[in-house]
Design a protein around this motif. Structure first.
Motif: not given
Lengths: 487, 97
Positions: A40-43, A117-121, A127-131, A149-153
């Protein structure tokens, strides 16, 4: 079934009954986060110290429903002494010297963060694709986006890693991923929760928001997070209500509005069918539905307004990221050259493109035609939303126009109503600062979809009550955890 | 309307970063689309009398705090994240030539 798969309320009861210990919960959440990270790469980062913190809670008096509950925190909140990156290379070694108010409140309640957690920069993206640490995958189908942007959460709650996670919402950054990932996403009113310590993206649109698996859990969190904060002058001094105690799922006699042109703009007809099925259930439950509309010219302006205002504010807010006071610093021939080199390597291409547009809108020669015009049309849209809300308790909306897209899908129709309205209408909740909650409403092609309730400012109780009523009607989707491969 | 690469470079210069030539081409294409989207703002007329909405909720719910004496961050804490420091100050490269 693990205790970790339950709601906050159910876990709390198990903790009180000593059926499980905080250390056991946190340890399992931590292990799940590690185990699912590859997929998942959530973190962005894990808090190994969470295990020790949870052990220290074992056997202590349980004073709060969040006590001993593991959670995840979007990496755009300051946590004292802990890496806080905004998923950007320009902050990749930043260790804040203070806690965000939200972080402080959760610590005081005894909740335990297992990681960031990861977010869009810097929050700029949906989309969660730009962290800077890679893309976040949707736990229901890893070839698809989780939304941002709160993709990982969103992914962490959806995958069953934690029962709640903190995000932030500037356009729909919690409420849209909540729909894509099949969980509850709640953005209370602008000013209801302090933003002190949240990395600013667009100050007039940013909200603290969060993911849970049930509506009642969203009420528990609100009681803990809301309230005045002398460190945030935009934070309301209105008293915090007893949201949980006052929860009432009764829908009979409620009046909800739908906005015709928004519903007709959805790109995926099956998503619209799902929305209409829920609408039918609401009518059967005794809800009076009133059909309203907003001028298409205003609705088509939602996305351009969002782009102008958010990009302008982001460009200004992030001007302090220069590598001088904090963050990595590149060597240059002189002071200015060092800043230019730092910002050149620190920001991704996508973020730079947003900043360039923001800079263009802020330029003296364009301000009147773009920024000022956008702010005026924002008022017209907000006036329309208020006009509708004056006739009902809340507005009932689809949360998205489609299911979570595949990473390989490209949207070449960015002038279509399906994109401009169907995929961006939730931003009206940010324009007006209204409480807005997305909850799961079923599946389309095996993937979760959601509906949204948007209420009057500071009437969070009404939004929670109506949402609870809908959750009760759609009981099979309550508290769901992602099953790989869909429903 | 299409912005030239030179015009885009002027903006990036003011924002204190640079982009590659390839990135400028992508930016130029994206800008053309964005400016098409911006035409939708131009379709709304009679805005002269409309007050711009800057913040979504008027500040009536907010209050000023009382002045309270508080311990502020120590110099060491303030300097903790700076790459270089000297004599309790952030050290930077030469500013004037």
């Amino acid at each position: 079934m693990s205790y970790l798969d339950l709601s906050i309320e159910e876990i709390h009861k198990a903790l009180v009954a000593k059926q499980v210990l905080p250390s056991e919960l946190v340890s399992e959440a931590y292990d799940r986060a590690q185990k699912y990270q590859k997929d998942l790469n959530a973190f962005v980062s894990f808090r190994i110290q969470a295990l020790k913190e949870a052990q220290n809670l074992d056997g202590k008096e349980i004073t709060n429903p969040l006590f001993g509950i593991p959670y995840a925190m979007k990496d755009n909140y300051s946590v004292k002494g802990e890496l806080s990156t905004g998923s950007s290379n320009i902050l990749k070694d930043y260790y804040p010297v203070y806690d965000a108010t939200v972080v402080k409140k959760l610590k005081e309640a005894g909740a335990v963060s297992i990681g960031k957690t990861v977010l869009d920069e810097l929050g700029l993206g949906g989309t969660g694709t730009n962290g800077n640490t890679g893309v976040v995958k949707n736990p229901w189908a890893i070839e698809r986006i989780s939304g941002g942007s709160s993709a990982g959460s969103a992914a962490a709650v959806s995958a069953g890693i934690v029962p709640f996670a903190i995000g932030s919402d500037t356009g729909d950054s919690v409420r849209k991923p909540a729909a894509y990932c099949g969980c509850v996403g709640f953005k209370p009113s602008w000013g209801r929760i302090s933003r002190f310590g949240l990395f600013p993206f667009a100050t007039s649109l940013d909200h603290v928001a969060y993911f849970t698996r049930t509506v009642k859990d969203a009420a528990y969190l609100l009681e803990n997070l809301a309230g005045k904060d002398p460190k945030d002058m935009t934070c309301s001094i209105k008293p915090v209500e007893q949201y949980v105690e006052k929860l009432n799922p009764e829908l009979k006699g409620k009046k909800l509005a739908i906005i015709k042109s928004i519903n007709e703009s959805l790109g995926n007809p099956l998503v619209r069918t799902n929305f209409e099925q829920v609408l039918l259930k609401l009518k059967e439950a005794g809800v009076e539905i009133i059909e309203e509309d907003i001028d298409m010219r205003l609705l088509k302006a939602i996305y351009p307004i969002y782009m102008v205002i958010s990009s302008s504010e982001a460009t200004s807010n992030n001007a302090n990221l220069d590598g001088i006071k904090f963050g990595p610093r590149e060597k240059g021939t002189d002071f200015l050259d060092s800043i230019i080199k730092t910002r050149t390597v620190g920001f991704s291409e996508l973020v730079k493109r947003r900043f360039v547009f923001g800079g263009y809108c802020l330029a003296k020669e364009n301000q009147k035609e773009l920024l000022l015009r956008a702010q005026k049309i924002r008022r017209l849209i907000v006036n329309e939303v208020q006009r509708i809300l004056a006739k009902c308790e809340a507005i009932f909306l689809p949360a998205t126009g489609s299911i979570a897209p595949k990473f390989t899908e490209k949207n070449d129709e960015k002038l279509s109503v399906a994109y401009l309205i169907g995929e961006n209408h939730l931003a009206i909740g940010n324009f007006a600062g209204l409480p807005s909650l997305t909850l799961p409403s079923g599946f389309v092609d095996g993937l979760p979809v959601g509906v949204n309730i948007m209420g009057k400012a500071f009437e969070e109780q009404e939004v929670l009550n109506i949402s609870l009523g809908i959750e009760t009607l759609l009981a099979r989707y309550k508290g769901q955890i992602a099953k790989r491969g869909g429903e | 309307m299409v912005l030239t690469i030179e015009e885009l470079k002027k903006i990036t210069k003011s924002l204190l970063f640079t982009m590659s030539e390839e990135q400028y081409l992508t930016l130029q294409q994206e800008f053309t689309l964005i400016l098409e989207q911006m035409k939708l703002l131009g379709a709304i007329e009679n805005l002269d009398q409309v007050e711009p909405l800057v913040f979504p909720i008027e500040n009536e719910n907010c209050g000023l705090r009382e002045d309270e004496v508080e311990k502020c961050l120590s110099v060491d804490e303030v300097l903790k994240n700076a790459k270089e420091s000297m004599m309790d100050m952030v050290k930077v490269q030469k500013v004037v030539g």
